[in-house]
Design a protein around this motif. Structure first.
Motif, PDB file in Angstrom:
ATOM      1  N   CYS A   1      -3.306   2.116  -3.987  1.00 27.92           N
ATOM      2  CA  CYS A   1      -3.048   3.267  -3.651  1.00 27.92           C
ATOM      3  C   CYS A   1      -4.025   3.692  -2.737  1.00 27.92           C
ATOM      4  O   CYS A   1      -5.025   3.378  -3.021  1.00 27.92           O
ATOM      5  CB  CYS A   1      -2.921   4.019  -4.917  1.00 27.92           C
ATOM      6  SG  CYS A   1      -1.591   3.900  -6.191  1.00 27.92           S
ATOM      7  N   GLY A   2      -3.637   4.853  -1.906  1.00 27.69           N
ATOM      8  CA  GLY A   2      -4.443   5.283  -0.911  1.00 27.69           C
ATOM      9  C   GLY A   2      -4.878   4.395   0.005  1.00 27.69           C
ATOM     10  O   GLY A   2      -5.706   5.021   0.654  1.00 27.69           O
ATOM     11  N   ASN A   3      -4.035   3.377   0.582  1.00 27.36           N
ATOM     12  CA  ASN A   3      -4.539   2.632   1.569  1.00 27.36           C
ATOM     13  C   ASN A   3      -3.655   3.107   3.102  1.00 27.36           C
ATOM     14  O   ASN A   3      -2.397   3.279   2.719  1.00 27.36           O
ATOM     15  CB  ASN A   3      -4.387   1.266   1.405  1.00 27.36           C
ATOM     16  CG  ASN A   3      -5.204   0.845   0.347  1.00 27.36           C
ATOM     17  OD1 ASN A   3      -6.509   1.423   0.147  1.00 27.36           O
ATOM     18  ND2 ASN A   3      -4.886  -0.300  -0.451  1.00 27.36           N
TER      19      ASN A   3
ATOM     20  N   SER B   1       2.286   5.199  -8.896  1.00 23.39           N
ATOM     21  CA  SER B   1       1.924   3.422  -8.787  1.00 23.39           C
ATOM     22  C   SER B   1       3.047   2.698  -9.823  1.00 23.39           C
ATOM     23  O   SER B   1       3.506   1.583  -9.432  1.00 23.39           O
ATOM     24  CB  SER B   1       0.631   3.144  -8.659  1.00 23.39           C
ATOM     25  OG  SER B   1       0.040   3.557  -9.849  1.00 23.39           O
TER      26      SER B   1
ATOM     27  N   GLU C   1      -1.830   7.976  -1.910  1.00 24.97           N
ATOM     28  CA  GLU C   1      -2.751   8.290  -3.091  1.00 24.97           C
ATOM     29  C   GLU C   1      -1.970   9.045  -4.080  1.00 24.97           C
ATOM     30  O   GLU C   1      -2.366   8.880  -5.445  1.00 24.97           O
ATOM     31  CB  GLU C   1      -3.931   8.604  -2.516  1.00 24.97           C
ATOM     32  CG  GLU C   1      -5.097   8.810  -3.444  1.00 24.97           C
ATOM     33  CD  GLU C   1      -6.455   9.382  -2.830  1.00 24.97           C
ATOM     34  OE1 GLU C   1      -6.760  10.220  -3.540  1.00 24.97           O
ATOM     35  OE2 GLU C   1      -6.730   8.727  -1.842  1.00 24.97           O
ATOM     36  N   GLU C   2      -0.993   9.783  -3.714  1.00 24.06           N
ATOM     37  CA  GLU C   2      -0.511  10.836  -4.803  1.00 24.06           C
ATOM     38  C   GLU C   2       0.697  10.072  -4.993  1.00 24.06           C
ATOM     39  O   GLU C   2       1.504  10.835  -6.021  1.00 24.06           O
ATOM     40  CB  GLU C   2       0.067  11.974  -4.137  1.00 24.06           C
ATOM     41  CG  GLU C   2      -1.203  12.834  -3.555  1.00 24.06           C
ATOM     42  CD  GLU C   2      -2.238  13.284  -4.472  1.00 24.06           C
ATOM     43  OE1 GLU C   2      -1.989  13.580  -5.611  1.00 24.06           O
ATOM     44  OE2 GLU C   2      -3.537  13.121  -4.054  1.00 24.06           O
TER      45      GLU C   2
ATOM     46  N   SER D   1       0.785  -1.081   0.134  1.00 25.85           N
ATOM     47  CA  SER D   1      -0.099   0.039  -0.051  1.00 25.85           C
ATOM     48  C   SER D   1       0.798   1.349  -0.066  1.00 25.85           C
ATOM     49  O   SER D   1       1.814   1.385   0.859  1.00 25.85           O
ATOM     50  CB  SER D   1      -0.786   0.107   1.279  1.00 25.85           C
ATOM     51  OG  SER D   1      -2.006  -1.092   1.142  1.00 25.85           O
TER      52      SER D   1
END
Length: 159
Positions: free
Chosen positions: A157-159, A125, A121-122, A118
């Motif tokens: 992403c974003g976890n 990836s 979010e920014e 994980s």
């Protein structure tokens, strides 16, 4: 004394499975042993249950698989930190296959690392995904084995 760039390690393995008859016959002894490295906690070891070992103890095959997984993870975390990617969790459910040979021995023929990572979010990836390949190329343990070590990462992403 180690030369620059050279790292030396030591481990002590002590067989604790003598039930009083030593190795009088194949079934007369336990495969239990203890692994220690300096003052660190002792690791309780045995053989795989298929080879008369104790399933509640770690066997050499599990320790090899764990070493590959941990080395890859440590390199990956290092590379992500250097690249500005924030990893918030990492879990690998690695799998390996050992094949018994006709001579009675055996060898691993593959290991598959399956990390679930994980990231923020920014974060990028695609870069996070590509760093697994670089981590694999740098992994000390993967570079020391004579079988394929594959990596099937999942990036969240974003976890």
């Amino acid at each position: 004394m180690a030369k620059k760039g050279e790292h030396n390690y030591s481990a002590t393995v002590v067989w604790t499975g003598n039930s009083g008859e030593g190795t009088k016959n194949y079934r007369a002894f336990s495969r239990d042993h203890e692994i220690s490295c300096g003052e660190k906690p002792i690791i309780a070891g045995s053989a795989d249950p298929a080879f008369l070992g104790d399933s509640s103890r770690y066997n050499p095959e599990e320790l090899l698989l764990s070493s590959l997984s941990a080395c890859h993870m440590l390199w990956y975390l290092h590379l992500c930190a250097d690249a500005g990617i924030t990893v918030s969790s990492y879990e690998d459910n690695a799998e390996g296959r050992m094949i018994e040979t006709k001579s009675g021995g055996g060898c691993f023929d593959e290991v598959i690392l399956k990390p679930i990572v994980s990231i923020g979010e920014e974060d990028d990836s695609e870069l996070a995904q590509s760093l697994h390949k670089k981590a694999h190329s740098l992994c000390f343990i993967a570079n020391s084995v004579n079988f394929e070590v594959a990596c099937e990462p999942e990036i969240r992403c974003g976890n």
